[in-house]
Motif scaffolding. Structure first.
Motif, short mmCIF file in Angstrom:
data_model
loop_
_atom_site.label_atom_id
_atom_site.label_comp_id
_atom_site.label_asym_id
_atom_site.label_seq_id
_atom_site.Cartn_x
_atom_site.Cartn_y
_atom_site.Cartn_z
N UNK A 78 43.03 -36.90 39.03
CA UNK A 78 44.02 -36.26 39.89
C UNK A 78 44.16 -34.81 39.45
N UNK A 79 44.13 -33.88 40.41
CA UNK A 79 44.29 -32.49 40.03
C UNK A 79 43.86 -31.53 41.10
N UNK A 80 43.59 -30.30 40.68
CA UNK A 80 43.23 -29.26 41.64
C UNK A 80 42.33 -28.23 40.97
N UNK A 81 41.57 -27.56 41.83
CA UNK A 81 40.82 -26.38 41.41
C UNK A 81 41.39 -25.18 42.12
N UNK A 82 41.72 -24.15 41.36
CA UNK A 82 42.24 -22.91 41.91
C UNK A 82 41.23 -21.81 41.65
N UNK A 83 40.91 -21.05 42.71
CA UNK A 83 39.96 -19.96 42.52
C UNK A 83 39.37 -19.51 43.83
N UNK A 102 42.72 -27.92 36.97
CA UNK A 102 43.87 -28.50 36.27
C UNK A 102 43.87 -30.00 36.53
N UNK A 103 43.91 -30.80 35.48
CA UNK A 103 43.92 -32.25 35.60
C UNK A 103 45.28 -32.82 35.19
N UNK A 104 45.72 -33.86 35.91
CA UNK A 104 46.99 -34.51 35.63
C UNK A 104 46.77 -36.00 35.42
N UNK A 105 47.67 -36.60 34.66
CA UNK A 105 47.62 -38.04 34.45
C UNK A 105 48.16 -38.74 35.70
N UNK A 106 47.36 -39.55 36.40
CA UNK A 106 47.84 -40.21 37.62
C UNK A 106 49.01 -41.15 37.39
N UNK A 107 49.17 -41.66 36.16
CA UNK A 107 50.26 -42.60 35.87
C UNK A 107 51.61 -41.92 35.68
N UNK A 108 51.58 -40.67 35.19
CA UNK A 108 52.83 -40.01 34.83
C UNK A 108 53.04 -38.67 35.51
N UNK A 109 51.99 -38.06 36.05
CA UNK A 109 52.09 -36.73 36.63
C UNK A 109 52.05 -35.62 35.61
N UNK A 110 51.90 -35.96 34.32
CA UNK A 110 51.87 -34.93 33.28
C UNK A 110 50.55 -34.16 33.31
N UNK A 111 50.62 -32.86 33.07
CA UNK A 111 49.41 -32.06 32.92
C UNK A 111 48.66 -32.51 31.68
N UNK A 112 47.35 -32.72 31.82
CA UNK A 112 46.58 -33.24 30.69
C UNK A 112 45.41 -32.36 30.29
N UNK A 113 44.89 -31.53 31.19
CA UNK A 113 43.76 -30.69 30.81
C UNK A 113 43.66 -29.47 31.72
N UNK A 114 43.27 -28.35 31.12
CA UNK A 114 42.90 -27.14 31.86
C UNK A 114 41.44 -26.87 31.52
#
Length: 335
Positions: A78-83, A102-114
């Motif tokens: 889950x996430x997005x690419x900006x550019x 930017x990647x997010x944890x699908x279970x919690x919505x927390x940001x997990x990786x850039x």
């Protein structure tokens, strides 16, 4: 005990930072091919979907900027690419395409990786055309034709030659002074290389990759011989175009996502001219999942409209994050 994200990434507490250099170090062509093939299959089976794309001319530096995002339930990405695309970056010693994932944890919505997105954009785009060649090109394809010699062209070339036993490479570029970098890759790979005109390229190539920023057709229908597979990889914005709409009308057309294909992909022009309908375009994931036969004859022209979807970026970024963390090459920050 080390926490584990929903996508299987073992993680520390915080946000993983995966730099461009680390992405290049940990993600190879085989990794990218597998990630893209899997996400195309998930899209076709309804296990992954893209969110609407935002892409705009910002009115500064001739730049296009936007967001691609989505959710892959199969890969738990889950996430997005900006550019976007900054055409004057070459003069600054920078890549024209600039992006970050930017990647997010699908279970919690927390940001997990850039994750740095420049190398991954190039390698996932090359993997997409390579997947199309693997599933749609004739097994006996011997001549690879390259239309375009920009930044992404060498990625395309290296990925493509791994899919068939090509015996030579021919190429054309609107700025021929860039062709030597393709020739250098061919020399490294032991493949004969020749610069040709566009009509010669269409007449000789068994597989053609177009990877330009053109806004007009560069290949005409009458130049393409029966049995050719074409991967159109440069059209990802309204108005851009690389091939004659008559070519799509004559071909069996496949794509990453039909909605993008008819709106911002190569098919937009053929659809606008009523030469092709959305119903005549097949997601390549259906071929991967064996729900569609793909090529059905040696004389059939097949065409892959690679528009570039957000799920591709999430797939390779998730792979990069997982490998970087496993190899202890990620950095960490706390919000």
């Amino acid at each position: 005990m080390t926490p584990t994200l929903s996508n299987g990434i073992a993680a520390k507490q915080g946000i993983a930072i995966v730099s461009e250099a680390v992405c290049e170090a940990v993600v190879g062509r085989a990794d990218a091919f597998s990630a893209i093939e899997n996400v195309f299959a998930a899209m076709a089976s309804g296990d992954a979907y893209n969110f609407p794309v935002v892409r705009e001319a910002i009115g500064h530096a001739n730049a296009l900027y936007g967001f691609k995002s989505g959710f892959d339930r199969a890969g738990m990405a889950l996430g997005l690419k900006s550019g976007g695309y900054w055409p004057d970056n070459t003069s600054r010693g920078l890549t024209n395409h600039q992006s970050t994932v930017m990647l997010f944890d699908p279970d919690t919505g927390q940001a997990k990786a850039i994750v740095g997105g420049n190398y991954l954009t190039a390698v996932r785009t090359a993997a997409s055309s390579a997947v199309s060649i693997a599933h749609l090109a004739r097994p006996d394809a011997k001549v690879l034709g390259m239309v375009g010699a920009g930044h992404q062209s060498t990625f395309q070339l290296r990925a493509a030659v791994e899919q068939r036993q090509f015996e030579r490479v021919i190429a054309w570029n609107p700025h021929p002074e860039y062709l030597p970098k393709l020739e250098a890759v061919c020399n490294e790979l032991g493949l004969p290389f020749e610069a040709v005109d566009r009509q010669q390229l269409g007449a000789q190539a068994d597989v053609i990759i177009t990877i330009t920023s053109a806004f007009e057709p560069l290949l005409m229908r009458d130049w393409i011989k029966p049995g050719t597979h074409i991967a159109c990889m440069g059209t990802d914005t309204k108005g851009k175009q690389e091939v004659d709409p008559e070519l799509l009308a004559a071909a069996t057309v496949f794509t990453d996502e039909v909605a993008q294909s008819i709106s911002i992909g190569e098919a937009q022009h053929a659809v606008a001219e009523s030469k092709l309908t959305a119903e005549q375009i097949t997601p390549i994931g259906q071929v991967i999942n064996a729900a569609h036969p793909g090529r059905t004859s040696d004389d059939e022209i097949t065409l892959f409209d690679g528009t570039g979807v957000g799920l591709q970026d999430l797939a390779v970024a998730s792979t990069a994050a997982k490998l970087a963390i496993e190899k202890d090459q990620a950095s960490w920050i706390q919000l």
